[in-house]
Design an enzyme around this catalytic site. Sequence first.
Site, PDB file in Angstrom:
ATOM      1  N   CYS A  46       1.790  18.009   7.744  1.00 31.61           N
ATOM      2  CA  CYS A  46       0.575  18.626   8.293  1.00 31.61           C
ATOM      3  C   CYS A  46      -0.625  17.707   8.117  1.00 31.61           C
ATOM      4  O   CYS A  46      -1.220  17.243   9.076  1.00 31.61           O
ATOM      5  CB  CYS A  46       0.265  19.931   7.564  1.00 31.61           C
ATOM      6  SG  CYS A  46       1.541  21.151   7.601  1.00 31.61           S
TER       7      CYS A  46
HETATM    8  N1  SAJ Z   1      -3.239  15.780  -1.960  1.00 31.97           N
HETATM    9  C1  SAJ Z   1      -4.077  14.960  -2.710  1.00 31.97           C
HETATM   10  N2  SAJ Z   1      -5.189  15.507  -3.278  1.00 31.97           N
HETATM   11  C2  SAJ Z   1      -5.508  16.827  -3.124  1.00 31.97           C
HETATM   12  C3  SAJ Z   1      -4.635  17.645  -2.362  1.00 31.97           C
HETATM   13  C4  SAJ Z   1      -3.515  17.109  -1.790  1.00 31.97           C
HETATM   14  O1  SAJ Z   1      -3.828  13.766  -2.861  1.00 31.97           O
HETATM   15  O2  SAJ Z   1      -6.519  17.266  -3.675  1.00 31.97           O
HETATM   16  C5  SAJ Z   1      -2.075  15.190  -1.299  1.00 31.97           C
HETATM   17  C6  SAJ Z   1      -0.754  15.783  -1.732  1.00 31.97           C
HETATM   18  O3  SAJ Z   1      -0.238  15.080  -2.836  1.00 31.97           O
HETATM   19  C7  SAJ Z   1       0.110  15.584  -0.485  1.00 31.97           C
HETATM   20  C8  SAJ Z   1      -0.892  15.712   0.662  1.00 31.97           C
HETATM   21  O4  SAJ Z   1      -2.180  15.462   0.086  1.00 31.97           O
HETATM   22  O5  SAJ Z   1       0.670  14.307  -0.454  1.00 31.97           O
HETATM   23  C9  SAJ Z   1      -0.880  17.075   1.346  1.00 31.97           C
HETATM   24  O6  SAJ Z   1      -1.003  18.017   0.318  1.00 31.97           O
HETATM   25  P1  SAJ Z   1      -1.336  19.583   0.658  1.00 31.97           P
HETATM   26  O7  SAJ Z   1      -1.536  20.288  -0.625  1.00 31.97           O
HETATM   27  O8  SAJ Z   1      -2.402  19.663   1.657  1.00 31.97           O
HETATM   28  O9  SAJ Z   1       0.071  20.065   1.198  1.00 31.97           O
HETATM   29  P2  SAJ Z   1       0.611  20.545   2.587  1.00 31.97           P
HETATM   30  O10 SAJ Z   1       0.882  19.414   3.492  1.00 31.97           O
HETATM   31  O11 SAJ Z   1       1.722  21.478   2.272  1.00 31.97           O
HETATM   32  O12 SAJ Z   1      -0.595  21.373   3.232  1.00 31.97           O
HETATM   33  C10 SAJ Z   1      -0.428  22.744   3.466  1.00 31.97           C
HETATM   34  C11 SAJ Z   1      -1.347  23.062   4.612  1.00 31.97           C
HETATM   35  N3  SAJ Z   1      -1.031  24.366   5.134  1.00 31.97           N
HETATM   36  C12 SAJ Z   1      -0.986  24.531   6.471  1.00 31.97           C
HETATM   37  O13 SAJ Z   1      -1.174  23.629   7.245  1.00 31.97           O
HETATM   38  C13 SAJ Z   1      -0.686  25.886   6.954  1.00 31.97           C
HETATM   39  C14 SAJ Z   1      -2.791  23.043   4.146  1.00 31.97           C
HETATM   40  O14 SAJ Z   1      -3.634  23.573   5.178  1.00 31.97           O
HETATM   41  C15 SAJ Z   1      -2.971  23.846   2.893  1.00 31.97           C
HETATM   42  O15 SAJ Z   1      -4.345  23.824   2.497  1.00 31.97           O
HETATM   43  C16 SAJ Z   1      -2.103  23.233   1.810  1.00 31.97           C
HETATM   44  O16 SAJ Z   1      -0.729  23.420   2.254  1.00 31.97           O
HETATM   45  C17 SAJ Z   1      -2.289  23.908   0.467  1.00 31.97           C
HETATM   46  O17 SAJ Z   1      -3.430  24.361   0.189  1.00 31.97           O
HETATM   47  O18 SAJ Z   1      -1.312  23.918  -0.298  1.00 31.97           O
END
Ligand code: SAJ
Length: 433
Positions: free
Chosen positions: A261
Site C-alpha cells: 500500500c
Molecule cells: N513504517 C515506518 N515508520 C512508521 C510507520 C511505518 O518506517 O512510522 C514502515 C513500515 O515498517 C513498513 C511501511 O512503512 O515498511 C508501511 O507500514 P504501515 O504500518 O503503513 O503498514 P501497511 O502497509 O500495512 O499500511 C496499512 C495501510 N492500511 C490501508 O491501506 C487500508 C495504512 O493506511 C495504515 O495506516 C497502516 O496499515 C497501519 O496504520 O497499520
Amino acid sequence: MSRTIAIVGLGYVGLPLAETYMDQGFRVIGIDKDENKLKLLNEGRSYIADVPEAKIRLFVQSGQLEVSSEYSSIAAAEAVIMCVPTPLNQQHEPDMAYLIEASRDMSGHLQPGQLVALESSTYPGTTREVILPLLEQSGLRIGVELFVGFSPERVNPGSRRYALQEIPKIVSGITSACADRTEELYQAAFHKVVRVSSTETAEMAKLLENTFRFVNISFMNEFAMLCDRLGINVWEVVEAASTKPFGFKAFYPGPGVGGHCIPVDPLYLQWKAHQLEVDSTFIEASTRINRSMPAYVVSRIKQAMEDSVLTGKRILVLGVTFKEDVADIRESSSIEILRLLMAEGAQVEYHDPLVTDLKDSGLELTSAELDTEILEASDCVLLAVHHKGLPLDQVVAHASLVFDTRNALRGRQGKARVIALGDGTSGHFKSLG
Ligand code: SAJ
C-alpha cells in the site's frame, strides 16, 4: 431468501470482505483465478491470517461461500465487488492489468439491476475512464440497468484493533443512482458509510490517506539522518514531541518503507499528476529518501563496526518482512539490505519466524535458527523488523554489536553494544561529550 454478492479477488482485501458480508448472512460467490486459493477454500482452509479457518470451513460446508474461477457464476449476485491487485510495473508505474482483465471478463456475464463496486486502490479517474467503458460492453445502460461505484478498501492486515466492519467506509457512484446502490450495499455490512460526491473523490481520499503516511515516514527518515549527524537521539525527540496533545502525529524512522500500500499508492497519484503535467515534488522526494534507507543502514553498520570493508564479516539480519508480525515480504527493505551486504562481500544470514526462505526474492537464503551460537558468531546483528516473538533479551545477551533500526532494544541490558538508527551515537553534539 438471503442476499447474494460476488467478490472478485480473494486476497487480503477480498477474503476479509467476504467474511464480513457472510457474518451478516449474505451468500458470497468468490471469484479468483488462483486455483490454489480455490482449492484451499474448498478444503475449508484460510490463507489469510486475519480470517479464521473455522469460519471458512463453516461457510463452505453450509454453502454460504461458493468459490469459482468462472465469471458465469456471478449471474445470481445482486452486486459484484472487485478487490484485485493494483501493483506497480517494472517502471514503477500503475499496472492496471488485473483491473482491466477482471472488468473485461465480467462484462459478458453482467445482468440488469446489478451493481459493480471497485475497492482496489487506484489513481483518480480509473472507475470512470478505465472500468466504465469495459463494463458498458455488457450493453447495459449505466445508472439504469447497471450501477457502478467505488469504495476504497481499508483493510489493515495484522491489526487486531479494528474489525473491518468498524472502519468507516467511503462510498461513491458514477451517477446518483449508482451511489445510492453502493451506499445501500455497504450499509448492510459496515457500521459507518461515508458518501462522497464522485468516484474521483473517493479514489483520491484513499490516495491521500496513504500518501500522507508515506510522506511523513520519509520525513522522519530524513529527520533521523539529521539527528544522527547532530548527535541527538531521534527516538527521544519523537517521544518528547508526542507529549503535544494536538497538532502532532508521531511517525518513526525505519530501514525503508515496504508493503503493497504505502510505497505503491503514492506512485499511482504521482503517475496521474505527471499525466496532467502537475508537479508531485513531495512524492518524488519521499520516494528518493525512503529508497535511500537501505544504503544508509549499511553505511551506519560500517560506521558501527569501524570498518568500511565488510568482506567476510558475518552479519545476521533479524526480520525480512515489510513490517512486524505480517508474513509479507513485498517491497521489504530487508531484502534490499541483504543484497547490498552481499554485494559488499559480507557473509549474510537472516532469521525471520514468519519467512522460511527467500527463493521468491531470488536469494538463496533460508531462515537460520536463532540461537546463542549464531549470535555470538555474528560481527553485527541487524534488527530490521521487530516481530513480537523475537527473543530480544537473548539477542542483547549474546551478540557483540546490534544495529537496531526500530529502537526495539531500548533499555535492554546485555553484552551487546546497541546502536539505533537515528540515535546520534557518533554525531556532532554527542562527540562534544
Ligand atoms: N513504517 C515506518 N515508520 C512508521 C510507520 C511505518 O518506517 O512510522 C514502515 C513500515 O515498517 C513498513 C511501511 O512503512 O515498511 C508501511 O507500514 P504501515 O504500518 O503503513 O503498514 P501497511 O502497509 O500495512 O499500511 C496499512 C495501510 N492500511 C490501508 O491501506 C487500508 C495504512 O493506511 C495504515 O495506516 C497502516 O496499515 C497501519 O496504520 O497499520
